[in-house]
Write a protein that holds these residues in place. Structure first.
Motif, PDB file in Angstrom:
ATOM      1  N   GLN A   1       0.851  -1.192   0.000  1.00  0.00           N
ATOM      2  CA  GLN A   1       0.000   0.000   0.000  1.00  0.00           C
ATOM      3  C   GLN A   1       0.886   1.242   0.000  1.00  0.00           C
ATOM      4  OE1 GLN A   1      -2.741  -0.102   3.334  1.00  0.00           O
ATOM      5  NE2 GLN A   1      -2.697  -2.332   3.277  1.00  0.00           N
ATOM      6  N   ALA A   2       0.628   2.138  -0.918  1.00  0.00           N
ATOM      7  CA  ALA A   2       1.413   3.371  -0.989  1.00  0.00           C
ATOM      8  C   ALA A   2       1.322   4.174   0.312  1.00  0.00           C
ATOM      9  CB  ALA A   2       0.953   4.222  -2.172  1.00  0.00           C
ATOM     10  N   ALA A   3       0.280   3.967   1.087  1.00  0.00           N
ATOM     11  CA  ALA A   3       0.108   4.691   2.352  1.00  0.00           C
ATOM     12  C   ALA A   3       1.260   4.434   3.328  1.00  0.00           C
ATOM     13  CB  ALA A   3      -1.218   4.301   3.008  1.00  0.00           C
ATOM     14  N   HIS A   4       1.985   3.334   3.161  1.00  0.00           N
ATOM     15  CA  HIS A   4       3.104   3.008   4.054  1.00  0.00           C
ATOM     16  C   HIS A   4       4.435   3.589   3.573  1.00  0.00           C
ATOM     17  CE1 HIS A   4       0.603   0.343   6.367  1.00  0.00           C
ATOM     18  NE2 HIS A   4       0.294  -0.358   5.288  1.00  0.00           N
ATOM     19  N   HIS A   5       4.412   4.294   2.455  1.00  0.00           N
ATOM     20  CA  HIS A   5       5.647   4.782   1.830  1.00  0.00           C
ATOM     21  C   HIS A   5       6.527   5.597   2.769  1.00  0.00           C
ATOM     22  CE1 HIS A   5       8.002   7.597  -0.734  1.00  0.00           C
ATOM     23  NE2 HIS A   5       8.290   6.466  -1.345  1.00  0.00           N
ATOM     24  N   GLU A   6       5.969   6.594   3.422  1.00  0.00           N
ATOM     25  CA  GLU A   6       6.785   7.479   4.272  1.00  0.00           C
ATOM     26  C   GLU A   6       7.441   6.719   5.421  1.00  0.00           C
ATOM     27  OE1 GLU A   6       7.781  10.620   3.827  1.00  0.00           O
ATOM     28  OE2 GLU A   6       6.743  10.551   1.901  1.00  0.00           O
ATOM     29  N   GLU A   7       6.704   5.836   6.059  1.00  0.00           N
ATOM     30  CA  GLU A   7       7.238   5.070   7.182  1.00  0.00           C
ATOM     31  C   GLU A   7       8.369   4.138   6.724  1.00  0.00           C
ATOM     32  OE1 GLU A   7       5.268   2.733  10.984  1.00  0.00           O
ATOM     33  OE2 GLU A   7       4.069   3.032   9.183  1.00  0.00           O
ATOM     34  N   ILE A   8       8.179   3.484   5.605  1.00  0.00           N
ATOM     35  CA  ILE A   8       9.194   2.583   5.060  1.00  0.00           C
ATOM     36  C   ILE A   8      10.409   3.372   4.588  1.00  0.00           C
ATOM     37  CG2 ILE A   8       9.664   1.014   3.127  1.00  0.00           C
ATOM     38  CD1 ILE A   8       6.642   0.100   3.520  1.00  0.00           C
ATOM     39  N   MET A   9      10.164   4.489   3.907  1.00  0.00           N
ATOM     40  CA  MET A   9      11.284   5.286   3.389  1.00  0.00           C
ATOM     41  C   MET A   9      12.099   5.931   4.507  1.00  0.00           C
ATOM     42  SD  MET A   9      11.567   4.661   0.274  1.00  0.00           S
ATOM     43  CE  MET A   9      12.876   5.820  -0.112  1.00  0.00           C
TER      44      MET A   9
END
Length: 137
Positions: A89-97
């Motif tokens: 899910q793109a919604a997790h992008h910031e946390e993963i990045m």
């Protein structure tokens, strides 16, 4: 990580001991000359047979798994030159990045990120990586 095996053609096969590697006939990583190619790796903890909870925790475990495989190959995360990242899910992008940035600050590998349906709906992130031995940032 449990196994490093030589293979035909000067390849070394790196195994994590994951049941999936044995069942589906693939290696966690393959070393050919100075090149180390890491298979898609997730936040699954092979020792406890559990998947980390949450995007940050899965990403941290993913990097522990990747680091262990690279170590068997004589490499570190500092040798990584290419990352392909798959997010459920793109919604997790910031946390993963944020974890990615902490891990690769100063290494700055080439990186592609895509949103993809992963084989297990609980898996939030998967990455495969390429490293070249003796190439430091």
């Amino acid at each position: 990580m449990s196994d490093t095996r030589p293979s035909a053609g000067g390849r070394r096969l790196i195994s994590s001991g994951s049941e999936f590697e044995e069942t589906y006939s693939y290696s966690r990583a393959v070393v050919v000359g100075p090149h180390v190619m890491l298979s898609g790796t997730t936040g699954y903890n092979y020792a406890s047979s559990t998947l980390a909870k949450g995007a940050r925790e899965q990403t941290l475990q993913l990097f522990r798994n990747a680091s262990a495989a690279f170590s068997q190959a004589g490499a570190t995360l500092a040798d990584v030159v290419r990352v392909r990242m798959y997010l459920s899910q793109a919604a997790h992008h910031e946390e993963i990045m944020a974890v990615f940035a902490e891990t690769f600050r100063g290494v700055n590998p080439a990186c592609t990120t895509v949103e993809a349906g992963l084989f297990d709906p609980e898996i939030l992130v998967e990455m495969d990586m390429d490293a070249i031995l003796d190439v430091r940032a």
